[in-house]
Write a protein that holds these residues in place. Sequence first.
Motif, PDB file in Angstrom:
ATOM      1  N   THR A  45       2.524  11.159   4.163  1.00 51.16           N
ATOM      2  CA  THR A  45       1.668  10.080   3.650  1.00 51.16           C
ATOM      3  C   THR A  45       0.274  10.607   3.312  1.00 51.16           C
ATOM      4  N   HIS A 144      -6.757  10.280  13.055  1.00 53.74           N
ATOM      5  CA  HIS A 144      -6.814   9.621  14.368  1.00 53.74           C
ATOM      6  C   HIS A 144      -5.799  10.184  15.364  1.00 53.74           C
ATOM      7  N   PHE A 377      -3.270   5.230   1.360  1.00 51.98           N
ATOM      8  CA  PHE A 377      -4.395   4.716   0.578  1.00 51.98           C
ATOM      9  C   PHE A 377      -4.409   5.297  -0.841  1.00 51.98           C
ATOM     10  N   SER A 402      -3.486  -0.513   8.646  1.00 52.55           N
ATOM     11  CA  SER A 402      -3.777   0.627   9.515  1.00 52.55           C
ATOM     12  C   SER A 402      -5.280   0.930   9.557  1.00 52.55           C
ATOM     13  N   ARG A 531      10.051   1.532   8.837  1.00 48.77           N
ATOM     14  CA  ARG A 531       9.939   2.788   8.064  1.00 48.77           C
ATOM     15  C   ARG A 531       9.535   3.927   9.006  1.00 48.77           C
ATOM     16  N   GLY A 534       4.683   8.470   7.927  1.00 48.05           N
ATOM     17  CA  GLY A 534       4.549   9.702   7.146  1.00 48.05           C
ATOM     18  C   GLY A 534       3.481  10.618   7.725  1.00 48.05           C
ATOM     19  N   LYS A 540       7.997   3.147  12.708  1.00 47.10           N
ATOM     20  CA  LYS A 540       7.062   2.026  12.695  1.00 47.10           C
ATOM     21  C   LYS A 540       7.751   0.767  12.208  1.00 47.10           C
TER      22      LYS A 540
HETATM   23  O1  LIG Z   1       2.283   4.797   8.611  1.00 45.91           O
HETATM   24  P1  LIG Z   1       1.861   6.199   8.276  1.00 45.91           P
HETATM   25  O2  LIG Z   1       2.718   6.827   7.228  1.00 45.91           O
HETATM   26  O3  LIG Z   1       1.663   7.018   9.506  1.00 45.91           O
HETATM   27  O4  LIG Z   1       0.446   6.026   7.610  1.00 45.91           O
HETATM   28  C1  LIG Z   1      -0.577   5.307   8.246  1.00 45.91           C
HETATM   29  C2  LIG Z   1      -1.882   5.643   7.589  1.00 45.91           C
HETATM   30  O5  LIG Z   1      -2.073   7.014   7.741  1.00 45.91           O
HETATM   31  C3  LIG Z   1      -3.238   7.557   7.163  1.00 45.91           C
HETATM   32  O6  LIG Z   1      -4.354   7.032   7.802  1.00 45.91           O
HETATM   33  C4  LIG Z   1      -3.261   7.257   5.687  1.00 45.91           C
HETATM   34  O7  LIG Z   1      -4.445   7.736   5.086  1.00 45.91           O
HETATM   35  C5  LIG Z   1      -3.146   5.768   5.472  1.00 45.91           C
HETATM   36  O8  LIG Z   1      -3.174   5.474   4.113  1.00 45.91           O
HETATM   37  C6  LIG Z   1      -1.887   5.259   6.124  1.00 45.91           C
HETATM   38  O9  LIG Z   1      -1.807   3.873   6.039  1.00 45.91           O
END
Ligand SMILES: O=P(O)(O)OC[C@H]1O[C@H](O)[C@H](O)[C@@H](O)[C@@H]1O
Length: 573
Positions: A45, A144, A377, A402, A531, A534, A540
């Motif tokens: 992601t 994070h 994003f 998120s 899903r 990523g 999640k």
């Molecule tokens: O749900 P995930 O694939 O872990 O992504 C969760 C978040 O991760 C990062 O912070 C990305 O920059 C976000 O755009 C995304 O929403």
Amino acid sequence: MTYRETYEIWKNALKDTEYASDLDRIADDEDLLQDSFYKEMEFGTAGMRGIIGMGTNRMNVFTVKRATQALANNILAHGDPVAGVAVAYDTRKNSDLFARETAGVLCANGINVFMYDTPHSVPQLSFTILELKTTSGVVITASHNPPEYNGYKVYGKDGGQCPVADSDRITEYISQIDDMFHIESMPLDEAERNGLLTYIGHELDEIYFSKVEALCIHPEIMKQQADKLNIVYTPLHGTGNVPVRRVLKDLGIRRLHVVPEQEHPDPAFPTVKAPNPEERQSFDLAVELANRENANLILATDPDSDRLGVAVRNPAHEFVILTGNQIGCLLMDYVLSQKQSTFVGDEFVVKSIVTSDMVDVIAGHYGVELRSVFTGFKFIAEQIKLSEQTGKGKFIFGFEESYGYLQGAFVRDKDAVQAAMMIAEAACWYHSMGRTLYDVLVGLYEKYGWFEDLVLSKTLYGKEGIEKIQNAVRTLRESYPGHIGAFKVLAVRDYLKQERLDMLTGKTEPIDMERSNVLYFELEGGRFIIRPSGTEPKLKSYLSASAAEKTEADSKLAQLKTAASALIDQLTK
Ligand SMILES: O=P(O)(O)OC[C@H]1O[C@H](O)[C@H](O)[C@@H](O)[C@@H]1O
């Protein structure tokens, strides 16, 4: 090739180097060895993210240099080496080291580099790409994630996270690199002398701060109310400390208490389990300080300062930690209500498909178009770019559940500095009317309906964990349940098959979006989405229930949570 064979190749290649002892240390830990070498790190992601250590599936100088060589190959073939690459890093372990390695490899390829020499946030890097008109950008950060992680976020020339086509090409270039141990790098002093490397000075910080401050819709109200607002802020040891404090101070906020134990960079993040404002525990010290200082608002940013968490006081004077959906709805409603009088009819807002449906209702109320995109994003940034290219539509606000929000398009990733400013402004504005943010939130539910949303994440480590996560979604895809608990499934959207199945009529219709491994169950009175993450080893799921009354929405969500948890446990056994 087996993971042991790959390990042996590494051992041979690095036998007389400083890395030999690190490799020896993992030789007897079969699980660690397997997880470190059984696959290559992938671009997910948000780029490449993984545990720091030796191995193909780990963040280390070799995987970073190889990814950079692949990025360089992509730029040499499809980008502009003179326009160059902007490079930044956060406060994590090895972030500065990996940033220097990145710069060295790019310069060795004749690509110009513009680099920050102190930790900077993700939004500042995104802004820098647009401001300096570079062809690409890199931030070394694992956002994070827990302290043992680091990562490599790649950006395109539009300032957004690298589009899928580019990350696919970079992945392909990575696979073509046979020898990852001899990737050429240029010493940085030489690169600087040659004019290939330029360190970015403070001027850019100043431009960024002034652009964020210019987003403030009612600076006069903020100045007038600033003293009445008592805020506690925690940067969670990350990059937010400088920009968030500076912007709030410039706008007149004086009573800002920064959590001292979390003020300064510390790659061990010793005061939190993970520096993630999504986790309640990351607010513990801030709540303690806020109670001592009798503060009325808490702000928390993650290490690369793209996520913002918020806690507000309820009428019982206790702190309530808001969800990403709640913060986003508060901000969006504030921005839309204040700007409504200027709208000409082509305005749009963007959310991800896993973000609350309350957003749809708010957008409808203000008559603005709502665009829904996949998680990441970069897809919100893509919509901004699209509107610029076509001249159609004016971007007003974008957010993901998120904890990522954006108002000013001079940044193309989520921006916690902007978001901190916006929430402080909204708090001042409503305070001038005798209302708290908590009151406003309840008011939104009463006006738009009670949308209760919950994210359930199940972390499953290692090779086996990843397989379980993938299998869980696959199993569900093979045979859709007719009910989830007491909730009847009305339709299923499979974004991988790009198809929506109406469970009542049996009819299918195409979904006009790219493919993504997401299953979306439309339920009677709610929804259930599942899903694989990523960015982390997580399965999640996103649960939502709505009703006209709070008690009904709460009870529906509780029932859905029980049913969904049981289903997830069964799928991941
Ligand atoms: O749900 P995930 O694939 O872990 O992504 C969760 C978040 O991760 C990062 O912070 C990305 O920059 C976000 O755009 C995304 O929403």
